[in-house]
Design a protein around this motif. Structure first.
Motif, PDB file in Angstrom:
ATOM      1  N   GLU A   1       0.830  -1.213   0.000  1.00 48.40           N
ATOM      2  CA  GLU A   1       0.000   0.000   0.000  1.00 48.40           C
ATOM      3  C   GLU A   1       0.866   1.265   0.000  1.00 48.40           C
ATOM      4  O   GLU A   1       0.534   2.249  -0.648  1.00 48.40           O
ATOM      5  CB  GLU A   1      -0.916   0.047   1.237  1.00 48.40           C
ATOM      6  N   THR A   2       1.965   1.205   0.734  1.00 46.59           N
ATOM      7  CA  THR A   2       2.859   2.372   0.810  1.00 46.59           C
ATOM      8  C   THR A   2       3.465   2.656  -0.558  1.00 46.59           C
ATOM      9  O   THR A   2       3.533   3.801  -0.994  1.00 46.59           O
ATOM     10  CB  THR A   2       4.006   2.089   1.816  1.00 46.59           C
ATOM     11  N   ARG A   3       3.883   1.579  -1.215  1.00 49.44           N
ATOM     12  CA  ARG A   3       4.506   1.753  -2.531  1.00 49.44           C
ATOM     13  C   ARG A   3       3.475   2.244  -3.546  1.00 49.44           C
ATOM     14  O   ARG A   3       3.751   3.123  -4.355  1.00 49.44           O
ATOM     15  CB  ARG A   3       5.134   0.433  -2.978  1.00 49.44           C
ATOM     16  N   GLU A   4       2.274   1.673  -3.470  1.00 45.65           N
ATOM     17  CA  GLU A   4       1.212   2.094  -4.385  1.00 45.65           C
ATOM     18  C   GLU A   4       0.913   3.581  -4.197  1.00 45.65           C
ATOM     19  O   GLU A   4       0.762   4.331  -5.149  1.00 45.65           O
ATOM     20  CB  GLU A   4      -0.052   1.275  -4.123  1.00 45.65           C
ATOM     21  N   LYS A   5       0.864   3.995  -2.937  1.00 50.80           N
ATOM     22  CA  LYS A   5       0.557   5.394  -2.630  1.00 50.80           C
ATOM     23  C   LYS A   5       1.616   6.327  -3.231  1.00 50.80           C
ATOM     24  O   LYS A   5       1.295   7.384  -3.774  1.00 50.80           O
ATOM     25  CB  LYS A   5       0.490   5.577  -1.107  1.00 50.80           C
ATOM     26  N   GLN A   6       2.862   5.911  -3.137  1.00 52.83           N
ATOM     27  CA  GLN A   6       3.948   6.714  -3.697  1.00 52.83           C
ATOM     28  C   GLN A   6       3.786   6.885  -5.204  1.00 52.83           C
ATOM     29  O   GLN A   6       3.979   7.972  -5.740  1.00 52.83           O
ATOM     30  CB  GLN A   6       5.300   6.048  -3.405  1.00 52.83           C
ATOM     31  N   LEU A   7       3.429   5.793  -5.864  1.00 49.05           N
ATOM     32  CA  LEU A   7       3.266   5.864  -7.314  1.00 49.05           C
ATOM     33  C   LEU A   7       2.033   6.721  -7.664  1.00 49.05           C
ATOM     34  O   LEU A   7       2.076   7.511  -8.609  1.00 49.05           O
ATOM     35  CB  LEU A   7       3.136   4.460  -7.912  1.00 49.05           C
ATOM     36  N   TYR A   8       0.978   6.575  -6.879  1.00 52.32           N
ATOM     37  CA  TYR A   8      -0.221   7.368  -7.118  1.00 52.32           C
ATOM     38  C   TYR A   8       0.066   8.863  -6.937  1.00 52.32           C
ATOM     39  O   TYR A   8      -0.498   9.703  -7.638  1.00 52.32           O
ATOM     40  CB  TYR A   8      -1.355   6.930  -6.185  1.00 52.32           C
ATOM     41  N   GLU A   9       0.935   9.180  -5.987  1.00 57.01           N
ATOM     42  CA  GLU A   9       1.305  10.581  -5.799  1.00 57.01           C
ATOM     43  C   GLU A   9       2.016  11.117  -7.039  1.00 57.01           C
ATOM     44  O   GLU A   9       1.840  12.275  -7.426  1.00 57.01           O
ATOM     45  CB  GLU A   9       2.183  10.749  -4.555  1.00 57.01           C
ATOM     46  N   LEU A  10       2.817  10.249  -7.649  1.00 55.58           N
ATOM     47  CA  LEU A  10       3.490  10.650  -8.891  1.00 55.58           C
ATOM     48  C   LEU A  10       2.451  10.876  -9.993  1.00 55.58           C
ATOM     49  O   LEU A  10       2.517  11.868 -10.732  1.00 55.58           O
ATOM     50  CB  LEU A  10       4.501   9.581  -9.322  1.00 55.58           C
ATOM     51  N   TYR A  11       1.495   9.957 -10.102  1.00 54.88           N
ATOM     52  CA  TYR A  11       0.432  10.114 -11.099  1.00 54.88           C
ATOM     53  C   TYR A  11      -0.318  11.430 -10.884  1.00 54.88           C
ATOM     54  O   TYR A  11      -0.617  12.151 -11.824  1.00 54.88           O
ATOM     55  CB  TYR A  11      -0.565   8.953 -11.005  1.00 54.88           C
ATOM     56  N   ARG A  12      -0.590  11.718  -9.622  1.00 50.36           N
ATOM     57  CA  ARG A  12      -1.323  12.944  -9.296  1.00 50.36           C
ATOM     58  C   ARG A  12      -0.528  14.175  -9.750  1.00 50.36           C
ATOM     59  O   ARG A  12      -1.044  15.088 -10.379  1.00 50.36           O
ATOM     60  CB  ARG A  12      -1.574  13.007  -7.782  1.00 50.36           C
ATOM     61  N   LYS A  13       0.752  14.165  -9.446  1.00 42.22           N
ATOM     62  CA  LYS A  13       1.625  15.285  -9.803  1.00 42.22           C
ATOM     63  C   LYS A  13       1.695  15.453 -11.321  1.00 42.22           C
ATOM     64  O   LYS A  13       1.601  16.559 -11.850  1.00 42.22           O
ATOM     65  CB  LYS A  13       3.031  15.022  -9.231  1.00 42.22           C
ATOM     66  N   GLU A  14       1.844  14.325 -12.000  1.00 45.22           N
ATOM     67  CA  GLU A  14       1.925  14.350 -13.462  1.00 45.22           C
ATOM     68  C   GLU A  14       0.639  14.908 -14.075  1.00 45.22           C
ATOM     69  O   GLU A  14       0.669  15.706 -15.007  1.00 45.22           O
ATOM     70  CB  GLU A  14       2.170  12.937 -13.986  1.00 45.22           C
ATOM     71  N   LEU A  15      -0.482  14.464 -13.521  1.00 50.35           N
ATOM     72  CA  LEU A  15      -1.765  14.892 -14.056  1.00 50.35           C
ATOM     73  C   LEU A  15      -1.969  16.384 -13.811  1.00 50.35           C
ATOM     74  O   LEU A  15      -2.422  17.114 -14.684  1.00 50.35           O
ATOM     75  CB  LEU A  15      -2.877  14.067 -13.398  1.00 50.35           C
TER      76      LEU A  15
END
Ligand SMILES: [Zn+2]
Length: 230
Positions: free
Chosen positions: A122-136
């Protein structure tokens, strides 16, 4: 029946020799393992030629299998492949002490994820999702301006969230919310979803009138929608 592991042209192969008439080659999920079944009388050279001739086919098949694997339960483990703007990147886990937030090496197609030691999925997924959010969030402003010009409607704001649908439009306050996973898809998909949500500012439901609006403002929307939901 004899089974052995061999390497032909950099391809790992499980070779089975048995009492059959023809040679068979299979590429199997989930890892794209290559299995060759060969008659007992066939020479090693014939087997090598057989594989060599099919090398390109094997590799394209493996690619397809591995791409499908991206949709199966993700672990966000080191070396795992993930999509960003429709291109494949390799995850590299690094210590949180060395990196504050996820970092993209665009040239070498690597996503560096900062995680604590022995991190949870979950921690790793959250980190990647934060990247997606930033990119978007970086990608949205120019797309928004373009789509506002096309549709002639402006939302009060555009939010980015992890959600089930690709997008949502709340009529009460004209707020558009977009799914952060749109960062996995190609930028045209983002544009399509934005136009779709802006069209809801004109027409609430997905009826004939709505489809007519989409046909006008995003003529190839059906093709993009298909790609989006692949
Ligand atoms: Zn809709």
């Amino acid at each position: 029946m004899a089974r052995e592991k061999i390497i032909i042209e950099d391809i790992n192969i499980t070779l089975e020799r048995k009492n059959i008439k023809n040679m068979y080659l299979r590429v199997l999920p989930p890892n794209g393992e290559v299995k060759v079944s060969a008659p007992l009388f066939v020479s090693d050279k014939d087997i090598i030629d057989f594989v060599r001739l099919r090398k390109e086919w094997i590799m394209s098949k493996q690619k397809l299998i591995l791409e499908n694997k991206i949709q199966s339960p993700l672990k966000y483990a080191d070396g795992e492949k993930h999509m960003l703007w429709a291109k494949e990147y390799t995850l590299k886990l690094v210590s949180k002490n060395d990196l504050k937030e996820a970092l993209v090496d665009w040239e070498n197609k690597i996503i560096y994820l900062p995680v604590p030691s022995r991190s949870k999925r979950e921690t790793r997924e959250k980190q990647l999702y934060e990247l997606y959010r930033k990119e978007l969030k970086r990608a949205i402003p120019p797309v928004l301006e373009k789509c506002v010009k096309i549709v002639g409607q402006r939302p009060s704001e555009v939010k980015v969230r992890n959600m089930k649908n690709w997008g949502n439009c709340r009529l009460q306050d004209r707020r558009v919310t977009l799914n952060l996973k749109l960062a996995k898809k190609d930028p045209e998909c983002l544009e399509y979803v934005m136009i779709h949500e802006l069209c809801h500012l004109i027409e609430f439901n997905h009826g004939k009138k709505f489809k007519r609006l989409m046909d006008i403002y995003c003529p190839n929307w059906k093709e993009i929608k298909k790609r989006l939901n692949e």
